[in-house]
Design a protein around this motif. Structure first.
Motif, PDB file in Angstrom:
ATOM      1  N   LEU A 109       0.823  -1.209   0.000  1.00 45.78           N
ATOM      2  CA  LEU A 109       0.000   0.000   0.000  1.00 45.78           C
ATOM      3  C   LEU A 109       0.861   1.264   0.000  1.00 45.78           C
ATOM      4  CD1 LEU A 109      -2.906  -0.906   2.436  1.00 45.78           C
ATOM      5  CD2 LEU A 109      -3.006  -0.678  -0.046  1.00 45.78           C
ATOM      6  N   LEU A 110       2.075   1.164   0.557  1.00 46.20           N
ATOM      7  CA  LEU A 110       2.976   2.313   0.596  1.00 46.20           C
ATOM      8  C   LEU A 110       3.834   2.429  -0.660  1.00 46.20           C
ATOM      9  CD1 LEU A 110       4.134   2.170   4.323  1.00 46.20           C
ATOM     10  CD2 LEU A 110       2.476   3.732   3.287  1.00 46.20           C
ATOM     11  N   ALA A 111       3.757   1.449  -1.548  1.00 49.30           N
ATOM     12  CA  ALA A 111       4.578   1.451  -2.765  1.00 49.30           C
ATOM     13  C   ALA A 111       4.437   2.724  -3.596  1.00 49.30           C
ATOM     14  CB  ALA A 111       4.273   0.213  -3.604  1.00 49.30           C
ATOM     15  N   PRO A 112       3.235   3.334  -3.721  1.00 49.79           N
ATOM     16  CA  PRO A 112       3.134   4.551  -4.542  1.00 49.79           C
ATOM     17  C   PRO A 112       3.936   5.734  -4.001  1.00 49.79           C
ATOM     18  CG  PRO A 112       0.976   3.581  -4.253  1.00 49.79           C
ATOM     19  CD  PRO A 112       1.907   2.843  -3.328  1.00 49.79           C
ATOM     20  N   VAL A 113       4.314   5.726  -2.722  1.00 57.12           N
ATOM     21  CA  VAL A 113       5.113   6.822  -2.163  1.00 57.12           C
ATOM     22  C   VAL A 113       6.515   6.349  -1.792  1.00 57.12           C
ATOM     23  CG1 VAL A 113       3.200   8.280  -1.400  1.00 57.12           C
ATOM     24  CG2 VAL A 113       4.061   6.486   0.114  1.00 57.12           C
ATOM     25  N   SER A 114       6.965   5.276  -2.428  1.00 57.62           N
ATOM     26  CA  SER A 114       8.294   4.731  -2.138  1.00 57.62           C
ATOM     27  C   SER A 114       9.350   5.393  -3.003  1.00 57.62           C
ATOM     28  CB  SER A 114       8.309   3.217  -2.380  1.00 57.62           C
ATOM     29  OG  SER A 114       8.196   2.949  -3.758  1.00 57.62           O
ATOM     30  N   ILE A 115      10.595   5.207  -2.617  1.00 54.65           N
ATOM     31  CA  ILE A 115      11.715   5.714  -3.412  1.00 54.65           C
ATOM     32  C   ILE A 115      11.725   5.042  -4.780  1.00 54.65           C
ATOM     33  CG2 ILE A 115      14.231   5.644  -3.587  1.00 54.65           C
ATOM     34  CD1 ILE A 115      14.356   6.384  -0.657  1.00 54.65           C
ATOM     35  N   THR A 116      11.391   3.766  -4.827  1.00 51.02           N
ATOM     36  CA  THR A 116      11.345   3.067  -6.114  1.00 51.02           C
ATOM     37  C   THR A 116      10.336   3.716  -7.052  1.00 51.02           C
ATOM     38  OG1 THR A 116      11.983   1.000  -5.061  1.00 51.02           O
ATOM     39  CG2 THR A 116      10.960   0.837  -7.221  1.00 51.02           C
TER      40      THR A 116
END
Length: 192
Positions: free
Chosen positions: A87-94
């Motif tokens: 769920l946090l992937a959209p605001v990740s460094i990646t």
């Protein structure tokens, strides 16, 4: 032993677990702007109460959606992923690296411009969703805001449905962006 695969998984797990400050700032700004908008909406509410219309709550469709999401969470969990980390992937460094790489590749990569154009809607949805969630926090205190909302007429029911829908829409937008954006440079270095 496949050292590239192991190394790739450990690098991507570390990068996805770290949040991007600029993307997090955009999401936080959107949320705060939504809370302010919801507060203004609440303060300018009507003194006349609307009547509840039967059949507007949408409990059954949401029960089906919830069951499907619960099954999906079980599948994702069995594959070794953590649903809340995803769920946090959209605001990740990646995510930030992939967006920047796609932007920088517009003139050199044959599909980068098309990828960016197709990404406009899911990016807009990811920016708008925290705003909408924030607006509902205070705006939902107005009985007219929730009277015919999905999950309404109560504040709690309407908020649960709205937040659930928001998370589903953001997950769909993130999944679409995962398909559209170019891989991060770090991921391509590991593959080589």
């Amino acid at each position: 032993m496949n050292t590239y695969g192991t190394r790739s998984r450990s690098l991507s797990a570390r990068a996805e677990g770290t949040l991007s400050r600029p993307l997090l700032a955009i999401a936080a700004t959107s949320l705060v702007a939504g809370i302010v908008f919801g507060g203004v909406s609440y303060l300018s509410r009507s003194s006349e109460h609307e009547t509840h219309v039967e059949g507007t709550a949408a409990w059954w469709p949401h029960l089906v959606l919830f069951t499907l999401v619960a099954a999906l969470v079980v599948v994702v969990r069995r594959r070794g992923h953590h649903p809340f980390r995803l769920l946090l992937a959209p605001v990740s460094i990646t995510a930030a690296q992939r967006l920047v790489r796609t932007l920088r590749s517009v003139l050199t990569h044959p599909t980068a411009l098309l990828r960016l154009l197709l990404s406009i809607l899911p990016i807009a949805l990811l920016v708008y969703s925290p705003f909408r969630i924030g607006a509902q926090i205070l705006g939902g205190l107005d009985p007219n805001f929730t009277v015919n909302a999905w999950g309404g007429p109560t504040y709690l029911g309407a908020m649960i449905f709205h937040y659930f829908d928001g998370v589903l829409l953001m997950a769909a937008a993130a999944a679409l962006l995962n398909l559209l954006l170019l891989p991060s440079k770090q991921a391509t270095d590991v593959i080589r």
